[in-house]
Design a protein around this motif. Structure first.
Motif, PDB file in Angstrom:
ATOM      1  N   ARG A 130       0.857  -1.187   0.000  1.00 22.68           N
ATOM      2  CA  ARG A 130       0.000   0.000   0.000  1.00 22.68           C
ATOM      3  C   ARG A 130       0.889   1.230   0.000  1.00 22.68           C
ATOM      4  O   ARG A 130       1.653   1.461   0.940  1.00 22.68           O
ATOM      5  N   LEU A 131       0.789   2.002  -1.067  1.00 21.39           N
ATOM      6  CA  LEU A 131       1.693   3.120  -1.296  1.00 21.39           C
ATOM      7  C   LEU A 131       1.021   4.443  -0.970  1.00 21.39           C
ATOM      8  O   LEU A 131      -0.193   4.614  -1.158  1.00 21.39           O
ATOM      9  N   LYS A 132       1.835   5.400  -0.545  1.00 18.74           N
ATOM     10  CA  LYS A 132       1.359   6.770  -0.395  1.00 18.74           C
ATOM     11  C   LYS A 132       2.488   7.713  -0.786  1.00 18.74           C
ATOM     12  O   LYS A 132       3.658   7.345  -0.833  1.00 18.74           O
ATOM     13  N   ASP A 133       2.097   8.941  -1.121  1.00 15.10           N
ATOM     14  CA  ASP A 133       3.035   9.990  -1.537  1.00 15.10           C
ATOM     15  C   ASP A 133       3.798   9.614  -2.805  1.00 15.10           C
ATOM     16  O   ASP A 133       4.999   9.890  -2.947  1.00 15.10           O
ATOM     17  N   ILE A 134       3.086   8.976  -3.747  1.00 14.81           N
ATOM     18  CA  ILE A 134       3.659   8.725  -5.070  1.00 14.81           C
ATOM     19  C   ILE A 134       3.895  10.068  -5.760  1.00 14.81           C
ATOM     20  O   ILE A 134       3.079  10.985  -5.664  1.00 14.81           O
ATOM     21  N   VAL A 135       5.006  10.203  -6.462  1.00 15.79           N
ATOM     22  CA  VAL A 135       5.360  11.465  -7.110  1.00 15.79           C
ATOM     23  C   VAL A 135       4.655  11.567  -8.468  1.00 15.79           C
ATOM     24  O   VAL A 135       4.784  10.677  -9.311  1.00 15.79           O
TER      25      VAL A 135
ATOM     26  N   VAL B  91       3.308  29.119  -6.265  1.00 12.83           N
ATOM     27  CA  VAL B  91       4.561  29.740  -5.872  1.00 12.83           C
ATOM     28  C   VAL B  91       4.305  31.234  -5.728  1.00 12.83           C
ATOM     29  O   VAL B  91       3.725  31.862  -6.629  1.00 12.83           O
ATOM     30  N   GLU B  92       4.710  31.821  -4.609  1.00 10.70           N
ATOM     31  CA  GLU B  92       4.400  33.234  -4.331  1.00 10.70           C
ATOM     32  C   GLU B  92       5.622  34.115  -4.553  1.00 10.70           C
ATOM     33  O   GLU B  92       6.747  33.753  -4.193  1.00 10.70           O
ATOM     34  N   LEU B  93       5.358  35.288  -5.166  1.00 11.52           N
ATOM     35  CA  LEU B  93       6.374  36.323  -5.343  1.00 11.52           C
ATOM     36  C   LEU B  93       5.798  37.654  -4.876  1.00 11.52           C
ATOM     37  O   LEU B  93       4.615  37.944  -5.111  1.00 11.52           O
ATOM     38  N   PRO B  94       6.620  38.507  -4.236  1.00 18.27           N
ATOM     39  CA  PRO B  94       6.133  39.830  -3.835  1.00 18.27           C
ATOM     40  C   PRO B  94       6.316  40.853  -4.954  1.00 18.27           C
ATOM     41  O   PRO B  94       7.268  40.769  -5.736  1.00 18.27           O
ATOM     42  N   ASP B  95       5.390  41.798  -5.038  1.00 13.79           N
ATOM     43  CA  ASP B  95       5.604  42.916  -5.949  1.00 13.79           C
ATOM     44  C   ASP B  95       6.412  43.995  -5.239  1.00 13.79           C
ATOM     45  O   ASP B  95       6.866  43.815  -4.106  1.00 13.79           O
ATOM     46  N   THR B  96       6.604  45.121  -5.909  1.00 18.79           N
ATOM     47  CA  THR B  96       7.447  46.170  -5.338  1.00 18.79           C
ATOM     48  C   THR B  96       6.864  46.755  -4.069  1.00 18.79           C
ATOM     49  O   THR B  96       7.594  47.354  -3.262  1.00 18.79           O
ATOM     50  N   ALA B  97       5.541  46.586  -3.854  1.00 19.19           N
ATOM     51  CA  ALA B  97       4.903  47.100  -2.646  1.00 19.19           C
ATOM     52  C   ALA B  97       4.872  46.062  -1.528  1.00 19.19           C
ATOM     53  O   ALA B  97       4.371  46.341  -0.436  1.00 19.19           O
ATOM     54  N   GLY B  98       5.364  44.870  -1.815  1.00 17.24           N
ATOM     55  CA  GLY B  98       5.393  43.832  -0.797  1.00 17.24           C
ATOM     56  C   GLY B  98       4.203  42.899  -0.807  1.00 17.24           C
ATOM     57  O   GLY B  98       4.167  41.939  -0.038  1.00 17.24           O
ATOM     58  N   ALA B  99       3.209  43.161  -1.660  1.00 25.22           N
ATOM     59  CA  ALA B  99       2.048  42.277  -1.749  1.00 25.22           C
ATOM     60  C   ALA B  99       2.437  40.979  -2.456  1.00 25.22           C
ATOM     61  O   ALA B  99       3.193  40.992  -3.436  1.00 25.22           O
ATOM     62  N   MET B 100       1.917  39.826  -1.967  1.00 28.67           N
ATOM     63  CA  MET B 100       2.267  38.527  -2.514  1.00 28.67           C
ATOM     64  C   MET B 100       1.315  38.144  -3.643  1.00 28.67           C
ATOM     65  O   MET B 100       0.104  38.389  -3.564  1.00 28.67           O
ATOM     66  N   HIS B 101       1.869  37.520  -4.680  1.00 32.87           N
ATOM     67  CA  HIS B 101       1.074  37.075  -5.822  1.00 32.87           C
ATOM     68  C   HIS B 101       1.395  35.611  -6.100  1.00 32.87           C
ATOM     69  O   HIS B 101       2.556  35.191  -6.045  1.00 32.87           O
ATOM     70  N   ARG B 102       0.341  34.837  -6.396  1.00 36.29           N
ATOM     71  CA  ARG B 102       0.489  33.409  -6.605  1.00 36.29           C
ATOM     72  C   ARG B 102       0.656  33.063  -8.085  1.00 36.29           C
ATOM     73  O   ARG B 102      -0.127  33.509  -8.927  1.00 36.29           O
ATOM     74  N   PHE B 103       1.660  32.235  -8.352  1.00 39.16           N
ATOM     75  CA  PHE B 103       1.913  31.738  -9.702  1.00 39.16           C
ATOM     76  C   PHE B 103       1.526  30.262  -9.747  1.00 39.16           C
ATOM     77  O   PHE B 103       2.047  29.449  -8.969  1.00 39.16           O
ATOM     78  N   ALA B 104       0.606  29.911 -10.625  1.00 40.38           N
ATOM     79  CA  ALA B 104       0.209  28.510 -10.792  1.00 40.38           C
ATOM     80  C   ALA B 104       1.318  27.775 -11.547  1.00 40.38           C
ATOM     81  O   ALA B 104       1.515  27.997 -12.744  1.00 40.38           O
ATOM     82  N   THR B 105       2.037  26.911 -10.833  1.00 43.39           N
ATOM     83  CA  THR B 105       3.270  26.319 -11.354  1.00 43.39           C
ATOM     84  C   THR B 105       3.151  24.807 -11.427  1.00 43.39           C
ATOM     85  O   THR B 105       2.705  24.156 -10.479  1.00 43.39           O
ATOM     86  N   THR B 106       3.533  24.261 -12.560  1.00 43.37           N
ATOM     87  CA  THR B 106       3.588  22.807 -12.703  1.00 43.37           C
ATOM     88  C   THR B 106       4.845  22.280 -12.033  1.00 43.37           C
ATOM     89  O   THR B 106       5.941  22.762 -12.293  1.00 43.37           O
ATOM     90  N   SER B 107       4.673  21.289 -11.149  1.00 37.72           N
ATOM     91  CA  SER B 107       5.806  20.795 -10.385  1.00 37.72           C
ATOM     92  C   SER B 107       5.561  19.344  -9.996  1.00 37.72           C
ATOM     93  O   SER B 107       4.417  18.935  -9.792  1.00 37.72           O
ATOM     94  N   PRO B 108       6.629  18.544  -9.856  1.00 36.20           N
ATOM     95  CA  PRO B 108       6.451  17.224  -9.249  1.00 36.20           C
ATOM     96  C   PRO B 108       6.053  17.385  -7.781  1.00 36.20           C
ATOM     97  O   PRO B 108       6.627  18.209  -7.060  1.00 36.20           O
ATOM     98  N   VAL B 109       5.070  16.628  -7.347  1.00 32.22           N
ATOM     99  CA  VAL B 109       4.616  16.670  -5.959  1.00 32.22           C
ATOM    100  C   VAL B 109       4.314  15.255  -5.487  1.00 32.22           C
ATOM    101  O   VAL B 109       4.155  14.338  -6.293  1.00 32.22           O
ATOM    102  N   ASN B 110       4.253  15.066  -4.173  1.00 32.40           N
ATOM    103  CA  ASN B 110       3.777  13.796  -3.609  1.00 32.40           C
ATOM    104  C   ASN B 110       2.263  13.812  -3.672  1.00 32.40           C
ATOM    105  O   ASN B 110       1.590  14.208  -2.731  1.00 32.40           O
ATOM    106  N   GLY B 111       1.713  13.394  -4.819  1.00 34.00           N
ATOM    107  CA  GLY B 111       0.319  13.673  -5.102  1.00 34.00           C
ATOM    108  C   GLY B 111      -0.583  12.486  -5.328  1.00 34.00           C
ATOM    109  O   GLY B 111      -1.675  12.651  -5.873  1.00 34.00           O
ATOM    110  N   ALA B 112      -0.182  11.279  -4.915  1.00 33.46           N
ATOM    111  CA  ALA B 112      -1.042  10.130  -5.185  1.00 33.46           C
ATOM    112  C   ALA B 112      -0.763   9.019  -4.180  1.00 33.46           C
ATOM    113  O   ALA B 112       0.280   8.966  -3.531  1.00 33.46           O
ATOM    114  N   LYS B 113      -1.740   8.128  -4.078  1.00 30.74           N
ATOM    115  CA  LYS B 113      -1.588   6.894  -3.318  1.00 30.74           C
ATOM    116  C   LYS B 113      -1.899   5.735  -4.259  1.00 30.74           C
ATOM    117  O   LYS B 113      -2.378   5.938  -5.383  1.00 30.74           O
TER     118      LYS B 113
END
Length: 1010
Positions: A769-774, A781-803
């Protein structure tokens, strides 16, 4: 009929065991009751592969864990030319027949190894970690010379004292040591191998082993050296049917499906493998011993191919004459053409690839028996691996006027008339098409220190307690060219009229360069006929980068001519891929581990049915660092002076490129329990329960993020105001240094019957029985602008995303038959069958009924995970890749007198090889989603599930002892000349895609022991 074939082996194993049970019991009973009465009876001499079989069975029977073994004589007698091929004989083990990561090319000796349907395999050399420099964590077993091996053990459920990292199984390669022999031992062998498809001269292989031991006043010394070198030259021929496209303009009132054509290729493969091994042992007294070993395996391979590749960009313009279709609308036969675009575009492709790899292992071991109770073992190891490759591809092009095809025969049948063949063989009909290069270089190292302590109890139940520590310092550096595969057009039909006035035809004196007509002689051993075609010369493919620069200068000549005529246009020069200078190319990871284990061995010998086993726990801490780099590129909108700006606000984030290393630490506790119950009559039963882990491959840990900002805007023509319609913040990560290991909770239950020396029947049930399959998923992923406000970037990445799970059963039976008529004595059988059921469930499913978008990269999750047809419809419900639900082995053996022979059959059922792989993907799919705003468009990204169909191969060997020291032998692979076939899923059915043929191979061998 198909179902019968898949289950026949399981039935056969069970029936053989039942039918021979009486004979086996008679043997067992007779040997125990007749006593000295048989003193003068004939004695069965056990040697050769029969002795090896008994030795391997003894290892399995006495082991604390669930293990299967193959011993040295077995390796030497199996008809196999690599460790990968040897491993496929072990119950539950399967090998991939395609090159690693490349289902478009066939691996004659096999590639990746899976155990019980999973590829979380860890490799060892003499109980120590071992690996290749390929971004993974285990050896490429095809790189290891089998001539250097004393045995191979496959552990399927770990104990606490074993090094962590193996979920599906652990493969331990054993080499010989000087003290394994009573005195001097020498052996030399020579082989000559011949490929019936490649023909040409046979290729040589040699091996030499020398070992001796001496007693001196300083103690006993031993020294062993072992050398091996083998060369193998093979050839593979290939047919490929291109994917089918839906067409509603060919047959009135009906949608039919038509491929763009059938292509063909031939590949010649050359492999040279070298092995060097030395071992020294010193035992100054009975309580102290030490050993030093040196092991190096190196592998050089090169392959070259002439491939007629399909590069037609207008599939919906293909016309079909005399078309015949099946009930689902798939084309069965007809003549294809594209008169609107001057023909069907093919690119005769000359590709060469070379790779050099090596793994070097130096280890020092000291074992001290302090007293009768305490023993201490110390182990120091240094391992270093490296690999490098250049892959170069140069192509001409031609417009094929027509192609007659018949897909109802065993192999595709191509029909060309004399005019077609003459046109295809005429160099003046060809143009210079494209180049593509790829380079990679990797190094990996590991420094290891391990100490184990054992205390023996003087107790009726407790046997011993073991505990120890292990420290590792591992580094992995991989560099890939950027772009990884740098495809660049020289001249292509889609450039005509705006970039170039004409194609760079070979008949134009300005574009004269080296080409050759390749005739495709003996194609498929004469079973098929294809026309000769014009290919770039070998020197152009091997002449990178200078030859590339010359070829791309032809485009510059034509482009400047077009720009001068039309008064506009740019002619960018060819740019070679960068290598070793861009952070995007580099994956630099360091990993340190600290492990502690304790394990108690016990036994209840006074019970009616004795029970023994071990219980333990392993704790391991992992600290890793990845050299990271993040790049942000914004899309800047030009705002006219004084213009008003309305709509969505645009984050003020400045472009940057910066280094930022990542660190990740995690700990794991891995308990294990192994129990064995000894029954009567040779029966024993096992229960194994454990928690196991497998760290992500180093190739998945690269810390390079590419973030981007896309701004879509429009201008109000009345006011001049600029409206920001949308802002898209996206990204793509090459890897994820924060990945956790995949974990498994696993259970094994076995029943084992050892009814004779070398005779056994075993059944094993397993559940992992497996968990945290990649998997690849979207993360923020968050980046701040020049005023310090955070903005989210929808990023494709390997994750521990399955069982998921992998569960099933194994059956294995082996026996030599002695209570048979005299003319049958020496006959034996070895058979096994494995069934595996698996599933994977995403934590965040991405399935939708239709694919969308023209991007075919990692960001298109629905496409890459579920697969998408050329009409935009999604497949989904796909199994784990590389998993065959059934696999089987059957060997008929003979050992008597000077003769030792074996005929071995290996079979595995179909398996999913890949989704969205090259050759079964594109960006010209038709949008048939009724809810889509672009319904009917022909620009969808699509990628088909690609399957390896069921495959069975017969190999054989026979050895004859001329004297006690001299023997000759003959080995054969693929005796029945089986073709390897791939299919592709489409909604009209599972369609034939490719056929690979390598032909039988033969090896003659001479061996002398002294």
């Amino acid at each position: 009929m198909n179902h019968f074939k898949k289950t026949a082996m399981a039935i056969a194993v069970s029936h053989i065991a039942a039918l021979t049970a009486g004979a086996a019991l008679a043997q067992s009973t007779g040997s125990s009751t007749e006593g000295t009465a048989n003193a003068n009876a004939s004695v069965v001499v056990v040697s050769g592969q029969r002795a090896a079989l008994q030795s391997a069975q003894k290892i399995k029977q006495d082991a604390d864990e669930v293990v299967d073994s193959i011993n040295a004589e077995d390796i030497g007698k199996l008809p196999d030319r690599s460790v990968t091929e040897v491993l496929q004989r072990v119950v539950g083990v399967t090998i991939d027949r395609s090159m690693a990561g490349d289902p478009q090319h066939y691996a004659v000796e096999g590639s990746g190894v899976a155990i019980r349907g999973l590829n979380y395999v860890r490799s060892e050399l003499n109980g120590r970690d071992s690996f290749s420099a390929n971004g993974a964590r285990s050896l490429s077993f095809e790189d290891v010379p089998p001539e250097l091996m004393a045995g191979v053990d496959v552990y399927k459920n770990p104990s606490a004292e074993q090094i962590e990292g193996a979920i599906s199984g652990l493969v331990n390669l054993r080499t010989a040591m000087p003290f394994d022999f009573k005195g001097f031992k020498g052996s030399v062998s020579g082989q000559m191998s011949y490929s019936t498809l490649r023909e040409g001269k046979p290729t040589p292989s040699t091996s030499l082993l020398l070992s001796d031991r001496w007693k001196t006043r300083f103690g006993e010394f031993g020294l062993l050296v072992d050398f091996a070198r083998s060369q193998s030259d093979t050839r593979t021929d290939n047919f490929q049917i291109e994917p089918y496209y839906p067409r509603d303009n060919l047959v009135p009132g009906r949608t039919v499906w038509v491929p763009t054509g059938v292509t063909w290729r031939t590949m010649e493969f050359e492999r040279e493998r070298k092995g060097q091994y030395a071992a020294a042992q010193w035992r100054p007294n009975r309580d102290l011993s030490t050993s030093l070993t040196y092991f190096k395996s190196s592998y050089e391979n090169s392959w070259s191919e002439q491939a007629m590749l399909m590069k037609h960009t207008t599939p919906y313009a293909i016309q079909v004459a005399n078309g015949v279709y099946d009930a689902n609308g798939a084309l069965l036969s007809g003549t294809l053409s594209d008169p609107e675009h001057g023909g069907i575009n093919l690119n005769p492709d000359r590709r060469v690839s070379s790779r050099n790899s090596s793994t070097t292992d130096i280890a020092w071991n000291v074992q001290w028996r302090v007293n009768q109770d305490w023993t201490i073992r110390n182990d120091v190891q240094r391992i270093r691996a490296k690999t490098g490759s250049l892959d170069s591809d140069v192509a001409t092009g031609m417009l094929l006027q027509k192609q007659g095809i018949d897909l109802t025969t065993k192999l595709p049948t191509l029909h060309f008339d004399d005019a077609d063949r003459a046109a295809i063989a005429n160099p003046n009909n060809y143009y210079w098409a494209y180049t593509m290069e790829h380079l990679d270089r990797s190094t990996a190292s590991n420094n290891v220190w391990k100490t184990d302590v054992q205390y023996n109890f003087d107790h009726a139940i407790l046997r011993d307690v073991r505990f120890g520590v292990r420290f590792t310092d591992r580094k992995s550096l991989t560099q890939n060219s950027n772009p990884s595969y740098n495809w660049q057009a020289i001249t292509q039909p889609y450039m005509l009229g705006w970039n170039i006035p004409t194609l760079a035809y070979l008949g134009d004196p300005r574009f004269n360069n080296e080409v050759r007509v390749h005739p495709f002689n003996n194609f498929f051993n004469g079973d098929a006929s294809v026309p000769a075609a014009v290919f770039p010369s070998d020197s152009l493919a091997r002449g990178y980068p200078d030859s590339y620069a010359t070829l791309h200068s032809y485009h510059t000549i034509l482009c400047e001519q077009q720009a001068a005529t039309q008064g506009w246009g740019t002619c960018d020069p060819w740019k070679r891929a960068t290598f070793g200078t861009d952070p995007a190319e580099i994956n630099d990871v360091a990993e340190k581990t600290k492990a502690f284990y304790t394990q108690l061995r016990f036994g209840f010998d006074d019970l009616k049915y004795p029970v023994d086993g071990n219980i333990g726990v392993r704790y391991v801490k992992t600290d890793m660092r990845a050299a990271g780099y993040t790049v942000f590129t914004p899309n800047v909108v030009a705002i006219p002076p004084g213009a008003a700006v309305t709509g969505v606000p645009v984050p003020d984030i400045k472009a940057f490129s910066r280094q930022a290393d990542f660190e990740h630490a995690y700990s794991n506790v891995l308990p294990s329990l192994n129990l064995r119950l000894k029954g009567t009559g040779g029966w024993q039963f096992r229960l194994a329960l454990a928690k196991a882990m497998s760290r992500p491959d180093f190739g998945r840990l690269q810390a390079y993020n590419r973030l981007s900002q896309q701004v879509n805007s429009s201008v109000n023509p009345a006011t001049g105001a600029v409206n920001i319609d949308s802002v898209s913040l996206t990204g793509e990560a090459s890897g994820n240094p924060m990945l956790k290991p995949t974990m498994s909770t696993q259970l094994d239950v076995t029943a084992e019957w050892y009814f004779a020396p070398g005779g056994s029947f075993t059944v094993a049930l397993f559940n992992k029985r497996l968990k945290d399959i990649v998997v690849d998923q979207m993360v923020n992923v968050e980046l701040p602008d020049t005023a310090g406000a955070m903005h989210r970037f929808a990023t494709t990445s390997p994750v521990n995303g399955a069982k998921g799970h992998a569960r099933g059963f194994e059956l294995a039976y082996q026996q030599y038959y002695d209570n048979v008529p005299n003319w049958l004595k020496g006959i034996g059988v070895q058979a096994s069958f494995t069934f595996v059921d698996s599933a994977r469930d995403l934590y965040n499913p991405v399935y939708s009924e239709y694919c969308s978008g023209s991007a075919d990269g990692a960001a298109n999750l629905n496409l890459n995970i579920n697969g998408c047809d050329t009409d935009g419809r999604v497949f989904g419900n796909l199994p784990l890749q590389g998993l065959s639900r059934q696999s089987a082995n059957l060997s008929l053996m003979y050992d008597r007198g000077p003769v030792s022979a074996r005929v071995a059959y290996n079979w595995r059922s179909r398996s999913l090889q890949s989704v969205n792989a090259w050759g079964a993907r594109g960006t010209d799919g038709k949008d048939t989603n009724p809810a889509s705003p672009t319904y009917g468009a022909e620009n969808l990204a699509w990628g088909l599930p690609l399957w390896a169909e069921a495959y069975g191969q017969i190999d054989a060997s026979i050895f004859y002892k001329l004297t006690e020291k001299l023997s000759i032998g003959l080995e054969a692979q693929n005796l029945t000349d089986v073709k390897f076939r791939q299919t592709m899923d489409q909604h009209i059915g599972n369609m034939n895609h490719t056929w690979f043929k390598t032909g039988p191979r033969y090896t003659a061998q001479l061996r002398y022991d002294f």
